[in-house]
Design a protein around this motif. Structure first.
Motif, PDB file in Angstrom:
ATOM      1  N   LEU A  23     -22.118  29.349   7.058  1.00  0.00           N
ATOM      2  CA  LEU A  23     -22.569  30.677   7.440  1.00  0.00           C
ATOM      3  C   LEU A  23     -22.131  31.810   6.507  1.00  0.00           C
ATOM      4  O   LEU A  23     -22.771  32.860   6.477  1.00  0.00           O
ATOM      5  N   ALA A  24     -21.031  31.630   5.770  1.00  0.00           N
ATOM      6  CA  ALA A  24     -20.499  32.711   4.941  1.00  0.00           C
ATOM      7  C   ALA A  24     -21.312  32.859   3.656  1.00  0.00           C
ATOM      8  O   ALA A  24     -22.075  31.957   3.274  1.00  0.00           O
ATOM      9  N   PRO A  25     -21.188  33.985   2.963  1.00  0.00           N
ATOM     10  CA  PRO A  25     -21.883  34.153   1.678  1.00  0.00           C
ATOM     11  C   PRO A  25     -21.507  33.048   0.685  1.00  0.00           C
ATOM     12  O   PRO A  25     -20.358  32.593   0.656  1.00  0.00           O
ATOM     13  N   ALA A  26     -22.468  32.636  -0.111  1.00  0.00           N
ATOM     14  CA  ALA A  26     -22.257  31.522  -1.040  1.00  0.00           C
ATOM     15  C   ALA A  26     -21.121  31.809  -2.020  1.00  0.00           C
ATOM     16  O   ALA A  26     -20.442  30.888  -2.477  1.00  0.00           O
ATOM     17  N   SER A  27     -20.914  33.086  -2.337  1.00  0.00           N
ATOM     18  CA  SER A  27     -19.854  33.432  -3.292  1.00  0.00           C
ATOM     19  C   SER A  27     -18.465  33.056  -2.779  1.00  0.00           C
ATOM     20  O   SER A  27     -17.522  32.913  -3.569  1.00  0.00           O
ATOM     21  N   LEU A  28     -18.324  32.895  -1.471  1.00  0.00           N
ATOM     22  CA  LEU A  28     -17.037  32.537  -0.878  1.00  0.00           C
ATOM     23  C   LEU A  28     -16.935  31.044  -0.561  1.00  0.00           C
ATOM     24  O   LEU A  28     -15.914  30.600  -0.015  1.00  0.00           O
ATOM     25  N   ALA A  29     -17.966  30.293  -0.921  1.00  0.00           N
ATOM     26  CA  ALA A  29     -18.010  28.880  -0.527  1.00  0.00           C
ATOM     27  C   ALA A  29     -16.825  28.097  -1.070  1.00  0.00           C
ATOM     28  O   ALA A  29     -16.312  27.180  -0.408  1.00  0.00           O
ATOM     29  N   TRP A  30     -16.363  28.432  -2.270  1.00  0.00           N
ATOM     30  CA  TRP A  30     -15.265  27.670  -2.858  1.00  0.00           C
ATOM     31  C   TRP A  30     -13.984  27.811  -2.037  1.00  0.00           C
ATOM     32  O   TRP A  30     -13.194  26.859  -1.946  1.00  0.00           O
ATOM     33  N   ILE A  31     -13.786  28.973  -1.415  1.00  0.00           N
ATOM     34  CA  ILE A  31     -12.601  29.174  -0.577  1.00  0.00           C
ATOM     35  C   ILE A  31     -12.644  28.243   0.633  1.00  0.00           C
ATOM     36  O   ILE A  31     -11.658  27.573   0.970  1.00  0.00           O
ATOM     37  N   PHE A  32     -13.804  28.161   1.272  1.00  0.00           N
ATOM     38  CA  PHE A  32     -13.932  27.321   2.463  1.00  0.00           C
ATOM     39  C   PHE A  32     -13.909  25.842   2.097  1.00  0.00           C
ATOM     40  O   PHE A  32     -13.434  25.007   2.881  1.00  0.00           O
ATOM     41  N   ALA A  33     -14.400  25.508   0.893  1.00  0.00           N
ATOM     42  CA  ALA A  33     -14.310  24.127   0.427  1.00  0.00           C
ATOM     43  C   ALA A  33     -12.845  23.714   0.280  1.00  0.00           C
ATOM     44  O   ALA A  33     -12.457  22.587   0.629  1.00  0.00           O
TER      45      ALA A  33
END
Length: 409
Positions: free
Chosen positions: A305-315
């Motif tokens: 759900l979060a912006p793709a630019s933050l995906a690495w943090i959630f990964a």
């Protein structure tokens, strides 16, 4: 007669002196090899399939072999161990693993490559089950510390084979045969300590020999451990297979996605250093179970759900959450009193668990293809995490497999 045939024991029943250090070295070297047959293939899979003329069915079988072999061979390992002895069987498994790795690096036939891969994976499957049992037998008072050593070496070996195979291939002028064959040398080195240890086979307690798979089927604890192991393995297989695709669909370049995957894999090393030690300090492991489930939940919701630019943090949050793997391995020893029971629970939990895990990538692939997006796959992942919480809540409580009424009756 070898000086190692008389095992030196401390007051807690642990191996001491030169034998203990040899055991530690043997466990570390063996653990480094347990995933090389798996993770060395992925980086050069395209070259292997084209070089061998492997069909799509063959490629699918190759990628499915690890879970099939780990489940089937792992289930018979305790019986083999009772006949052969743990030290000798681990030596044989490392020889088989090395022989399979060497053979598949020399062939030009898809069929022989699949057979030799199965051979190598069989050696790894035996090691998966035996090493927790060996830790329980030789280091009963240091289970957390030795499981930390084991899981860290396993994580390093997993990452090393994944990261180094392509550079080795390039150094060998694009020869994938050489890139795969190198790992046979590591297996040969790992066998050396066990050549000496095979002459110091410990006596086995036949009283625990009744914990057969048929017996464990009646155990709620065994099923909860298997479900916990299976759900965390399912998450791992899905993430290793689909994380790059998730990131690329979100706008990342192939290079950026590969970098995130590399960090995602590497983060398992420091996590493996901490989790078993922490888990062994408490009678219940429920706080760790809850913490990893929370990390998974936040990570998957963020990737979805979060912006793709933050995906690495959630990964990376999901990567830390995969500390559930060393926790699952630690539970095998913490939920049993004897090494024989540890071996039985290890075989049952990992065999059932890997069968559960193997369905994950297939389901996610089918859901993504049928819906054209990641909403349904992420809902599946969140459902898997919910099952993991339920299984971990039972498996993480202080109790022993041998004390269950269903096994005593």
């Amino acid at each position: 007669m070898s000086v190692l045939t008389h095992e030196t024991r401390g007051r807690t029943g642990e191996s001491t002196g030169s034998l203990a250090w040899l055991l530690v070295l043997g466990i570390v070297l063996a653990a480094l090899n347990l995933r090389t047959a798996v993770t060395s293939v992925g980086p050069v899979l395209d070259h292997i399939s084209s070089g061998l003329g492997m069909s799509g069915v063959g490629v699918g079988l190759l990628t499915t072999l690890p879970v099939l072999i780990f489940a089937t061979v792992g289930s018979v390992t305790p019986a083999l161990s009772r006949r052969t002895g743990e030290h000798r069987l681990l030596l044989i498994s490392l020889i088989v693993l090395g022989a399979g790795l060497l053979l598949r690096s020399m062939v030009d036939s898809a069929g022989v490559f699949l057979f030799s891969s199965a051979l190598a994976l069989s050696g790894g499957a035996v090691g998966n089950v035996l090493i927790p049992s060996l830790i329980k037998r030789h280091f009963p008072g240091r289970t957390g510390t030795m499981t930390t050593v084991y899981t860290t070496a396993l994580a390093v070996g997993t990452m090393l084979a994944a990261a180094a195979t392509v550079p080795i291939e390039r150094a060998a002028d694009g020869n994938w045969h050489v890139a795969l064959g190198v790992w046979a040398a590591l297996a040969a080195v790992a066998a050396i300590p066990w050549l000496a240890l095979s002459r110091s086979e410990p006596e086995r307690d036949s009283a625990s020999g009744g914990l057969s798979p048929r017996t464990l089927v009646r155990s709620k604890l065994a099923w909860s451990v298997a479900a916990y192991f299976g759900t965390q393995s399912m998450v791992a297989y899905i993430m290793f297979g689909f994380l790059p695709k998730i990131l690329i669909d979100g706008g990342y370049t192939t290079g950026q996605a590969g970098l995130v995957l590399g960090i995602f894999t590497a983060i398992g090393i420091p996590v493996s250093l901490v989790v078993p030690w922490v888990a062994s300090k408490f009678s219940d492991q429920l706080p760790l179970v809850a913490a990893f489930v929370a990390l998974y939940t936040v990570g998957f919701l963020g990737l979805w759900l979060a912006p793709a630019s933050l995906a690495w943090i959630f990964a990376l949050l999901v990567g830390v959450g995969m500390g559930s793997f060393p926790l699952a391995l630690t539970m095998l020893a913490l939920r049993t009193r004897t090494s024989e029971a540890t071996a039985a629970l290890s075989a049952f939990g990992q065999s059932v668990g890997y069968l559960i895990a193997g369905a994950g990538p297939l389901l996610v692939g089918m859901l993504y293809e049928s819906t054209g997006g990641w909403t349904t796959p992420f809902l599946l992942l969140l459902a898997v995490v919910a099952v993991q919480l339920a299984a971990g809540w039972y498996a993480g409580r202080s109790r022993y497999l041998e004390d269950e009424r269903s096994l005593a009756s």
